[in-house]
Write a protein that holds these residues in place. Structure first.
Motif, mmCIF file in Angstrom:
data_model
loop_
_atom_site.group_PDB
_atom_site.id
_atom_site.type_symbol
_atom_site.label_atom_id
_atom_site.label_comp_id
_atom_site.label_asym_id
_atom_site.label_seq_id
_atom_site.Cartn_x
_atom_site.Cartn_y
_atom_site.Cartn_z
ATOM 1 N N PRO A 143 0.813 -1.229 0.000
ATOM 2 C CA PRO A 143 0.000 0.000 0.000
ATOM 3 C C PRO A 143 0.840 1.271 0.000
ATOM 4 C CG PRO A 143 -0.943 -1.604 1.500
ATOM 5 C CD PRO A 143 0.363 -2.171 1.042
ATOM 6 N N GLU A 144 1.957 1.256 0.728
ATOM 7 C CA GLU A 144 2.800 2.450 0.784
ATOM 8 C C GLU A 144 3.384 2.777 -0.589
ATOM 9 O OE1 GLU A 144 3.172 -0.255 2.631
ATOM 10 O OE2 GLU A 144 2.423 0.395 4.602
ATOM 11 N N ALA A 145 3.812 1.743 -1.316
ATOM 12 C CA ALA A 145 4.364 1.957 -2.652
ATOM 13 C C ALA A 145 3.279 2.415 -3.620
ATOM 14 C CB ALA A 145 5.019 0.670 -3.157
ATOM 15 N N TYR A 146 2.082 1.870 -3.466
ATOM 16 C CA TYR A 146 0.981 2.289 -4.334
ATOM 17 C C TYR A 146 0.615 3.747 -4.066
ATOM 18 C CZ TYR A 146 -3.576 2.407 -6.589
ATOM 19 O OH TYR A 146 -4.644 2.742 -7.381
ATOM 20 N N ALA A 147 0.576 4.136 -2.786
ATOM 21 C CA ALA A 147 0.282 5.526 -2.445
ATOM 22 C C ALA A 147 1.332 6.460 -3.043
ATOM 23 C CB ALA A 147 0.214 5.694 -0.927
ATOM 24 N N ALA A 148 2.598 6.070 -2.957
ATOM 25 C CA ALA A 148 3.658 6.886 -3.548
ATOM 26 C C ALA A 148 3.490 6.988 -5.056
ATOM 27 C CB ALA A 148 5.016 6.291 -3.196
ATOM 28 N N HIS A 149 3.064 5.897 -5.682
ATOM 29 C CA HIS A 149 2.796 5.878 -7.124
ATOM 30 C C HIS A 149 1.688 6.870 -7.473
ATOM 31 C CE1 HIS A 149 1.620 4.183 -11.045
ATOM 32 N NE2 HIS A 149 0.408 4.055 -10.557
ATOM 33 N N VAL A 205 -0.188 10.614 -10.428
ATOM 34 C CA VAL A 205 -1.529 11.184 -10.554
ATOM 35 C C VAL A 205 -1.588 12.591 -9.961
ATOM 36 C CG1 VAL A 205 -3.985 10.797 -10.075
ATOM 37 C CG2 VAL A 205 -2.483 8.849 -10.462
ATOM 38 N N GLY A 206 -0.676 12.862 -9.029
ATOM 39 C CA GLY A 206 -0.671 14.169 -8.402
ATOM 40 C C GLY A 206 -1.560 14.290 -7.186
ATOM 41 N N LEU A 207 -1.993 13.137 -6.632
ATOM 42 C CA LEU A 207 -2.804 13.191 -5.422
ATOM 43 C C LEU A 207 -1.948 13.630 -4.238
ATOM 44 C CD1 LEU A 207 -4.935 9.909 -5.616
ATOM 45 C CD2 LEU A 207 -5.443 12.171 -6.553
ATOM 46 N N SER A 208 -2.604 14.227 -3.259
ATOM 47 C CA SER A 208 -1.897 14.557 -2.036
ATOM 48 C C SER A 208 -1.523 13.263 -1.322
ATOM 49 C CB SER A 208 -2.779 15.397 -1.121
ATOM 50 O OG SER A 208 -3.852 14.616 -0.608
ATOM 51 N N PRO A 209 -0.474 13.286 -0.490
ATOM 52 C CA PRO A 209 -0.126 12.079 0.261
ATOM 53 C C PRO A 209 -1.272 11.556 1.103
ATOM 54 C CG PRO A 209 1.675 13.660 0.360
ATOM 55 C CD PRO A 209 0.523 14.369 -0.300
ATOM 56 N N GLU A 210 -2.094 12.464 1.654
ATOM 57 C CA GLU A 210 -3.224 12.027 2.483
ATOM 58 C C GLU A 210 -4.268 11.287 1.652
ATOM 59 O OE1 GLU A 210 -0.946 15.155 4.286
ATOM 60 O OE2 GLU A 210 -2.021 15.127 2.355
ATOM 61 N N LEU A 239 -6.731 6.110 -0.328
ATOM 62 C CA LEU A 239 -7.139 5.223 -1.414
ATOM 63 C C LEU A 239 -6.370 3.907 -1.381
ATOM 64 C CD1 LEU A 239 -7.517 7.748 -4.345
ATOM 65 C CD2 LEU A 239 -9.341 6.497 -3.209
ATOM 66 N N ALA A 240 -5.095 3.965 -1.078
ATOM 67 C CA ALA A 240 -4.299 2.740 -1.017
ATOM 68 C C ALA A 240 -4.848 1.795 0.037
ATOM 69 C CB ALA A 240 -2.830 3.072 -0.733
#
Length: 278
Positions: free
Chosen positions: A212-218, A223-228, A233-234
């Protein structure tokens, strides 16, 4: 299918620019679409905009942004549903998520508001592979990247089917008080879904599980989503893509009088989404 009991111009679509909302709008020409750019404008976070768009409406489609599972969704949807009741809205059709207990408070808030209601619990959208995120970079890397095991089974549902069911629930009799679970007629593993994309694209597209952490970073990087938002979503995808929604239902076929669309049909129809640009 029964004859319509509501005219399209009696219908309001909230979330009308999203994956399902814009499809519902196409099916119901003349319906009002609530958005920040609308006239009058609508904003989930500005309650002063709610009453003007609800005036004169008999049925409303609710696709809540950012997601029905966020902690504040129940309070917001409940407040809107209560205002809709006071405004004379007769029917609310809520897009919900299949297999997620976190969505149930929002469902309950809509059911208890005093209008007629229909709940649409949707499986993971086929269109998540081709429209915006959550699956990105397939064209560039020949790879589907998600925080779930490749043998996870999911009964994907086509957003066009969701929209057709929603349009029926908004305008026709017989679906009030129903909780419908919307799926295709055939479940696939995530690896098998990538294989279907490969057939459609004419080249190999691999499935790769990531943490999940790697997907969130992706999502943040590509995509330009905020880290939060990316982290939320991850975790949501990690939870829902665990096989809990493997079972198929017949609800789409029951409402529409035809089989639900298959993932393979979706892949063929949208093959250009994964073919490299010429």
């Amino acid at each position: 299918m029964t004859e319509p009991i509501m005219e399209n111009n009696d219908v309001l679509i909230l979330g009308g620019t999203g994956k399902t909302g814009r499809r519902v709008a196409r099916l119901l020409p003349g319906a009002r679409v609530g958005s920040r750019a609308g006239a009058p404008p609508f904003d989930w976070t500005d309650r002063a905009t709610w009453e003007p768009v609800l005036t004169g409406v008999r049925a409303a489609y609710l696709a809540y942004y950012p997601d029905i599972t966020v902690p504040w969704a129940a309070e917001v949807l409940g407040a809107l549903a209560e205002r809709a009741t006071r405004a004379g809205v007769e029917r609310l059709v809520l897009l919900s998520a299949r297999g997620l207990p976190a969505a149930e408070p929002a469902e309950r808030a809509v059911r208890e508001a005093g209008t007629g209601w229909t709940i649409l619990r949707a499986s993971w959208f086929c269109q998540n592979f081709s429209e915006e995120f959550p699956v990105t970079g397939v064209r560039e890397r020949d790879e589907v990247l998600l925080p779930a095991a490749p043998d996870t089974v999911e009964a994907f549902v086509d957003a066009d089917d969701i929209a057709e069911v929603a349009a029926a629930a908004l305008t026709r009799a017989g679906l009030d008080g129903r909780i419908l679970e919307l799926t295709s007629a055939r479940a696939l593993t995530l690896a098998e879904s990538a294989a279907e994309l490969s057939k459609a694209a004419g080249r190999e597209i691999r499935y790769r599980e990531v943490a999940p952490e790697a997907y969130a970073a992706h999502l943040t990087a590509e995509v330009g989503l905020s880290p939060e938002e990316a982290g939320m979503l991850a975790e949501l995808f990690r939870e829902v893509l665990d096989g809990r929604n493997a079972a198929v239902t017949g609800d789409v076929a029951e409402v529409l009088g035809r089989p639900a669309r298959d993932f393979a049909d979706y892949a063929r129809e949208t093959a250009s989404a994964w073919r490299p640009a010429a």
